[in-house]
Design an enzyme around this catalytic site. Structure first.
Site, mmCIF file in Angstrom:
data_model
loop_
_atom_site.group_PDB
_atom_site.id
_atom_site.type_symbol
_atom_site.label_atom_id
_atom_site.label_comp_id
_atom_site.label_asym_id
_atom_site.label_seq_id
_atom_site.Cartn_x
_atom_site.Cartn_y
_atom_site.Cartn_z
ATOM 1 C CD GLU A 1 -2.953 -1.096 2.296
ATOM 2 O OE1 GLU A 1 -4.040 -1.707 2.201
ATOM 3 O OE2 GLU A 1 -2.585 -0.540 3.352
ATOM 4 C CG HIS B 1 -8.634 -0.005 3.033
ATOM 5 N ND1 HIS B 1 -7.804 0.944 2.467
ATOM 6 C CD2 HIS B 1 -7.836 -0.784 3.809
ATOM 7 C CE1 HIS B 1 -6.566 0.754 2.895
ATOM 8 N NE2 HIS B 1 -6.555 -0.292 3.697
#
Length: 240
Positions: A138, A171
């Site tokens: 990420e 997410h």
């Protein structure tokens, strides 16, 4: 943006959607071999995230062997200081965002986090994905590549805002977009402050590890506090 960076983004997106094909195939294979299908999800996560990380690190191998990966950032001592402070900065940002979400009437607790904890309970080794591999991927994708590309054209606020919102949406919990965006802002600040990607990586890895361990060890206490907070939220809401 460099061609290699586009390839990394494609690899990351491909990893995210690989479960649509790979997971059913793995479950079918486990069923044939008499292995519990409950293990299919954590094993697929570990395999897909690990492969994606290896591919991305291979693509970045030239940058990692030169000073360009560190982008001539702050000194090692300063970087270590910001890496440690960054953990508390990210936790504070998460806490502040959670308070704001509560005041807005958003239900406490993250389904994404709960799913992760369930996976870890099923297969503890999966913690390497949530606490190490995931944060590394990420930070490379959302901070080094996306934020980095935007910051070459726009100021910090716009670059951090856009990259953090994308980070939050990735997410798959739009209701908690403020929570994830706040963390994204924190990591973007650490990156631009030190110009060393390992600083937000360290902060992200440490924060995720702490959250997973705390929620696993103090699961019952956290659930009790959550119910009490929701009761207070409902009580206040009744007067508004």
């Amino acid at each position: 943006m460099k061609r290699e960076y586009w390839i990394i983004i494609i690899v990351y997106i491909g990893m995210q959607f690989s479960s649509l094909i790979g997971l059913p195939a793995l479950m079918l294979g486990f069923n044939f071999l008499g292995i519990s299908q409950n293990l299919a999800v954590p094993i697929w996560l570990i395999a897909s995230f690990s492969i994606a990380l290896l591919i991305i690190l291979f693509i970045l191998r030239k940058e990692m062997n030169t000073r360009s990966f560190g982008e001539k950032g702050s000194s090692f001592g300063q970087s270590v200081m910001w890496a440690i402070l960054g953990v508390f900065l990210a936790l504070f940002a998460q806490y502040a965002a959670a308070i704001i979400e509560t005041l807005l009437g958003i239900k406490m607790g993250s389904e994404n986090t709960q799913d992760i904890l369930n996976i870890i309970n099923t297969f503890p080794l999966a913690i390497i994905v949530t606490s190490i591999i995931g944060p590394i991927l990420e930070e490379i994708v959302f901070r080094k590549i996306i934020f980095g590309a935007l910051h070459k054209r726009f100021n910090f606020f716009i670059s951090a805002l856009v990259s953090s919102v994308v980070f939050a949406l990735a997410h798959m919990e739009p209701v908690h977009i403020l929570l994830y965006s706040a963390m994204g802002f924190s990591f973007a600040f650490l990156y631009v402050k030190t110009k060393r990607i390992w600083v937000p990586i360290f902060a992200h890895v440490t924060m995720n590890t702490m959250v997973v361990l705390v929620q696993s060890i103090y699961k019952d206490d956290i659930e009790r506090l959550r119910r009490e907070a929701e009761a207070v939220q409902n009580f206040i809401g009744g007067f508004l």
